[in-house]
Motif scaffolding. Structure first.
Motif, PDB file in Angstrom:
ATOM      1  N   ILE A   1       0.878  -1.392   0.035  1.00  0.00           N
ATOM      2  CA  ILE A   1      -0.015  -0.027  -0.109  1.00  0.00           C
ATOM      3  C   ILE A   1       1.014   1.209  -0.117  1.00  0.00           C
ATOM      4  CG2 ILE A   1      -1.647   1.185   1.357  1.00  0.00           C
ATOM      5  CD1 ILE A   1      -2.847  -1.629   2.103  1.00  0.00           C
ATOM      6  N   VAL A   2       1.673   1.231   0.777  1.00  0.00           N
ATOM      7  CA  VAL A   2       2.848   2.344   1.017  1.00  0.00           C
ATOM      8  C   VAL A   2       3.509   2.723  -0.372  1.00  0.00           C
ATOM      9  CG1 VAL A   2       4.879   3.194   2.050  1.00  0.00           C
ATOM     10  CG2 VAL A   2       3.011   2.398   3.503  1.00  0.00           C
ATOM     11  N   ALA A   3       3.772   1.374  -1.211  1.00  0.00           N
ATOM     12  CA  ALA A   3       4.771   1.630  -2.584  1.00  0.00           C
ATOM     13  C   ALA A   3       3.836   2.107  -3.580  1.00  0.00           C
ATOM     14  CB  ALA A   3       5.139   0.056  -2.883  1.00  0.00           C
ATOM     15  N   ALA A   4       2.463   1.626  -3.476  1.00  0.00           N
ATOM     16  CA  ALA A   4       1.402   2.169  -4.323  1.00  0.00           C
ATOM     17  C   ALA A   4       1.209   3.655  -4.165  1.00  0.00           C
ATOM     18  CB  ALA A   4       0.266   1.305  -4.392  1.00  0.00           C
ATOM     19  N   VAL A   5       1.010   4.054  -2.945  1.00  0.00           N
ATOM     20  CA  VAL A   5       0.986   5.599  -2.699  1.00  0.00           C
ATOM     21  C   VAL A   5       1.803   6.281  -3.299  1.00  0.00           C
ATOM     22  CG1 VAL A   5       0.496   7.227  -0.893  1.00  0.00           C
ATOM     23  CG2 VAL A   5      -0.813   5.081  -0.803  1.00  0.00           C
TER      24      VAL A   5
END
Length: 87
Positions: free
Chosen positions: A18-22
């Protein structure tokens, strides 16, 4: 090393994705709106991917070292349990 534990009911790998996608979305918006070059997102994404692979490489080596240490300590413990006292 201990097994990865969930943080507030969320798996660490899911949280990382999720952090990587954001972060990728922010980099994409920055490259299109501010820099106005679409290839900037490719270059920054490639850099991020290399950092991710380096992190995975380090983690794999840490796990191998922990496993080797655990095997060595188990072998030492087994060796000590089979020794007979010298009298």
């Amino acid at each position: 090393m201990s097994d990865p534990s969930p943080v507030d009911g969320v798996d660490r790998d899911s949280l990382l994705m999720i952090v990587a996608a954001v972060a990728l979305l922010v980099v994409f918006l920055y490259s299109v709106l501010v820099v106005q070059q679409l290839l900037a997102v490719v270059a920054l994404s490639l850099w991020g991917f290399v950092v991710y692979l380096t992190w995975r490489f380090v983690r794999a080596h840490e796990r191998l070292a922990d496993a080797a240490d655990r095997l060595a300590s188990d072998a030492t413990a087994a060796e000590n349990s089979f020794e007979s006292p010298e009298e």
